[in-house]
Write an enzyme that holds these catalytic residues in place. Structure first.
Site, PDB file in Angstrom:
ATOM      1  N   TRP A 116      -4.535 -19.215 -24.875  1.00 49.98           N
ATOM      2  CA  TRP A 116      -3.519 -18.456 -24.141  1.00 49.98           C
ATOM      3  C   TRP A 116      -2.681 -19.351 -23.236  1.00 49.98           C
ATOM      4  O   TRP A 116      -1.444 -19.318 -23.283  1.00 49.98           O
ATOM      5  CB  TRP A 116      -4.201 -17.364 -23.318  1.00 49.98           C
ATOM      6  N   ASP A 117      -3.323 -20.153 -22.377  1.00 52.76           N
ATOM      7  CA  ASP A 117      -2.547 -20.953 -21.428  1.00 52.76           C
ATOM      8  C   ASP A 117      -1.781 -22.075 -22.114  1.00 52.76           C
ATOM      9  O   ASP A 117      -0.676 -22.431 -21.693  1.00 52.76           O
ATOM     10  CB  ASP A 117      -3.426 -21.504 -20.305  1.00 52.76           C
ATOM     11  N   THR A 118      -2.345 -22.624 -23.197  1.00 52.52           N
ATOM     12  CA  THR A 118      -1.599 -23.629 -23.959  1.00 52.52           C
ATOM     13  C   THR A 118      -0.337 -23.028 -24.546  1.00 52.52           C
ATOM     14  O   THR A 118       0.748 -23.623 -24.490  1.00 52.52           O
ATOM     15  CB  THR A 118      -2.476 -24.207 -25.091  1.00 52.52           C
TER      16      THR A 118
END
Length: 611
Positions: free
Chosen positions: A183-185
């Protein structure tokens, strides 16, 4: 309005949560007047929910968001961020692996410096943190692939220490698909691509907890997500109908080109010179009759899985995938059909590949039944010893198209492969039927043996849907009988095509010769399953020639004639396949690249509550 909202993603953090929340409150209070701390508790199995409830009751600056189901780290973060009040949205890992002395810099990067996204980094050149060799290699590989394939300029995408401008993050979230570890990538990559200002700064970081490489999470999970986003960025924009038509045309050209490599044109012309062209054309028409049956069978399989379709379109889809199989080894062309039915009939990939698996199992089972039935009859007629001696005989060398060929060498390989494939087909059917009646989730147990990460549940669900779809057809008596009967018809017509080709060479077809042809064609088709050449060319001809010559004593049916029959038979079938693939590509305007544009799956609505 609250200035800063800090979200702490928590899964089974009973031992560390209270300490983490207190440290976070103290650190925020040292430089910020208005803030909140949200515990995004994600379907925990320990005392984390009770501890989070207690912390929220004791301090109004603490909120607890609970989910009864696992949302994934990304899903839990997104849900908490959407319910937060802050202008600056922050999250970091609850193990406090990143030195909290960096929190002020993280927040101020957004609040006062004007960045849209800020992230800590353990991998900025000259400031890299030491990591265990195993995780260090995995992290280097992951970040390298993100930079190479997705065009990111950052060095560390996975550091759990990030902050976002509220408006910028919410503008990005509509396009973010992953809800777990990637998700954060994905947020970082999309932020750069959208032109937002992203700051990466070095942090002091101490590894804590489990740092081993997880096969399911790191390879299947993260790797597949990189490929998904790469496809979206690099391939999807070019997936126009014109590009699709060009791709389909190239596929056909490649199939034709490879036919000239594996089926020497001079050999085909030399072989066909002795055949009646009218009967060769009739053979093509006979073989064409099997394709609507293939489409009808595929319709029945999909209907059992809950995806009704029409025979015409599905016959075209089968034509296109089989054309692909003439180009790609290991029947990789079958994947094209999964793309097509997803794009045009909204069949999700697990069900699409399951339908192909069902079809393939029934193909192998039908061919094995045909070969096995005839084999029993031949043993009863000639005896085991006689049959073995005949097959072991050397039919000698054959010159065709200016080349000398020894069919016996390929034939013996083909017989061994066919025996193995047939046994595997029977074994697969037994396993599928047995597992359909067993309540144990063997997929989940197998994945749990190699991964203790929650991402294994996501992979297990996807594979479980695949297995369940296969069992849905094979485990239903009526569906099994219907699909099985159609499969026998399909491969019976395949043999009938060879019979017509044999007649085109002036050979009288007796009942015994017809039985031998059923055995020869079936063995050749089983041998083609092993990807020794595109289309299985070589093994088929060798098996056909040896079996027909060794088991018959028909006047005029020499090794040269038998090989010529096998070459023409295979050529006729490949030409019909390619022409059908061309017609289907043009008729349905099927694009091999637009096919991955299938309808998005309905969003999952987890059972959750705000405590």
């Amino acid at each position: 309005m609250t200035e800063v909202s800090v979200v702490l993603p928590a899964y089974n953090e009973a031992e560390t949560l209270e300490h983490t929340v207190n440290v976070t409150l103290d650190t925020l209070a040292s430089f910020c007047d208005s803030f909140e701390v949200i515990v995004a508790e994600d379907g925990c199995e320990d005392r984390t929910p009770e501890i989070a409830d207690q912390l929220a009751a004791e301090d109004p600056r603490v909120r607890h968001f609970h989910s009864d189901e696992r949302l994934g780290r990304g899903g839990a973060l997104e849900r908490a961020f959407r319910a937060s009040d802050g202008d600056v949205l922050v999250y970091f890992d609850t193990d406090l692996a990143t030195d909290m002395a960096h929190l002020e810099e993280l927040v101020e990067s957004i609040r006062t410096e004007g960045y849209d996204v800020a992230t800590g980094s353990r991998r900025i050149p000259g400031r890299k943190q030491e990591r265990e060799p195993e995780r260090g290699v995995a992290s280097t590989g992951f970040n390298g692939l993100v930079r190479l394939l997705l065009g990111s300029e950052l060095h560390d995408h996975q550091c759990g220490f990030k902050a976002f401008d509220r408006t910028a993050l919410f503008a990005l979230l509509n396009d973010v698909e992953d809800d777990h570890w990637f998700w954060d990538t994905e947020v970082l990559v999309r932020a750069q691509r959208a032109g937002y200002r992203v700051k990466e700064f070095p942090v002091r970081w101490t590894p804590k907890g489990d740092t081993t490489v997880d096969l399911v999470r790191d390879v299947l999970g993260m790797g597949s997500q990189i490929l998904r986003v790469w496809w979206e960025f690099s391939i999807q924009p070019r997936a126009t109908r014109r590009a699709g038509l060009a791709a389909g045309s190239l596929l056909v050209v490649a199939a034709l080109a490879l036919m000239t490599v594996y089926l020497d044109p001079s050999a085909v012309l030399d072989a066909i010179a002795g055949a009646d062209p009218t009967l060769v054309a009739v053979a093509g028409v006979v073989y064409l009759l099997s394709w609507p049956l293939r489409g009808a069978r595929y319709r029945d399989i999909l209907a059992k899985l809950g995806y009704p379709g029409d025979v015409g379109f599905l016959t075209g889809a089968v034509f296109i995938s089989q054309t692909g199989n003439l180009v790609f080894p290991a029947r990789a062309g079958d994947a094209v059909r999964a793309y097509v039915v997803k794009a045009r009939r909204k069949v999700p990939y697990p069900s699409g590949f399951a339908s192909l698996a069902v079809e393939r199992v029934f193909d192998l089972l039908a061919i094995t039944v045909l070969a096995g039935t005839v084999l029993v009859g031949l043993v009863l007629t000639d005896g085991t010893a006689g049959l073995a001696a005949a097959i072991a005989a050397d039919v000698g060398a054959v010159t065709i198209g200016g080349e000398t060929i020894r069919p016996g060498e390929a034939a013996r390989t083909a017989l061994q492969v066919a025996a193995g494939v047939g046994l595997l087909a029977i074994f697969a059917v037994v396993v599928i039927l047995a597992s359909a009646r067993h309540e144990t989730n063997f997929v989940h147990r197998a994945l749990a043996a190699v991964s203790d990460d929650s991402y294994a549940d996501y992979v297990s669900d996807a594979i479980g849907r695949f297995v369940g779809d296969v069992q849905a057809v094979a485990g239903d008596g009526r569906a099994f009988a219907r699909v099985g009967a159609t499969s026998l018809l399909v491969w019976g017509i395949d043999v009938a095509t060879a019979v017509v080709v044999l007649a085109a060479f002036g050979v009288a077809v007796t009942p015994y010769l017809l039985a031998v042809l059923f055995f020869a064609v079936s063995v050749g088709n089983l041998a083609k399953v092993v990807p020794l050449s595109p289309g299985g060319i070589g093994l088929y001809e060798g098996a056909f020639t040896l079996i027909v010559v060794a088991l018959t004593a028909v006047p005029g049916l020499t090794a040269a004639v038998a090989l010529a029959v096998s070459v023409v038979d295979h050529a006729v079938k490949n030409v019909v396949t390619v022409l059908g693939g061309v017609a289907a590509t043009l008729l349905f305007n099927v694009s091999l690249v637009e096919a991955v544009e299938g309808a998005a799956e309905a969003e999952r609505e987890p059972v959750s509550s705000d405590r």
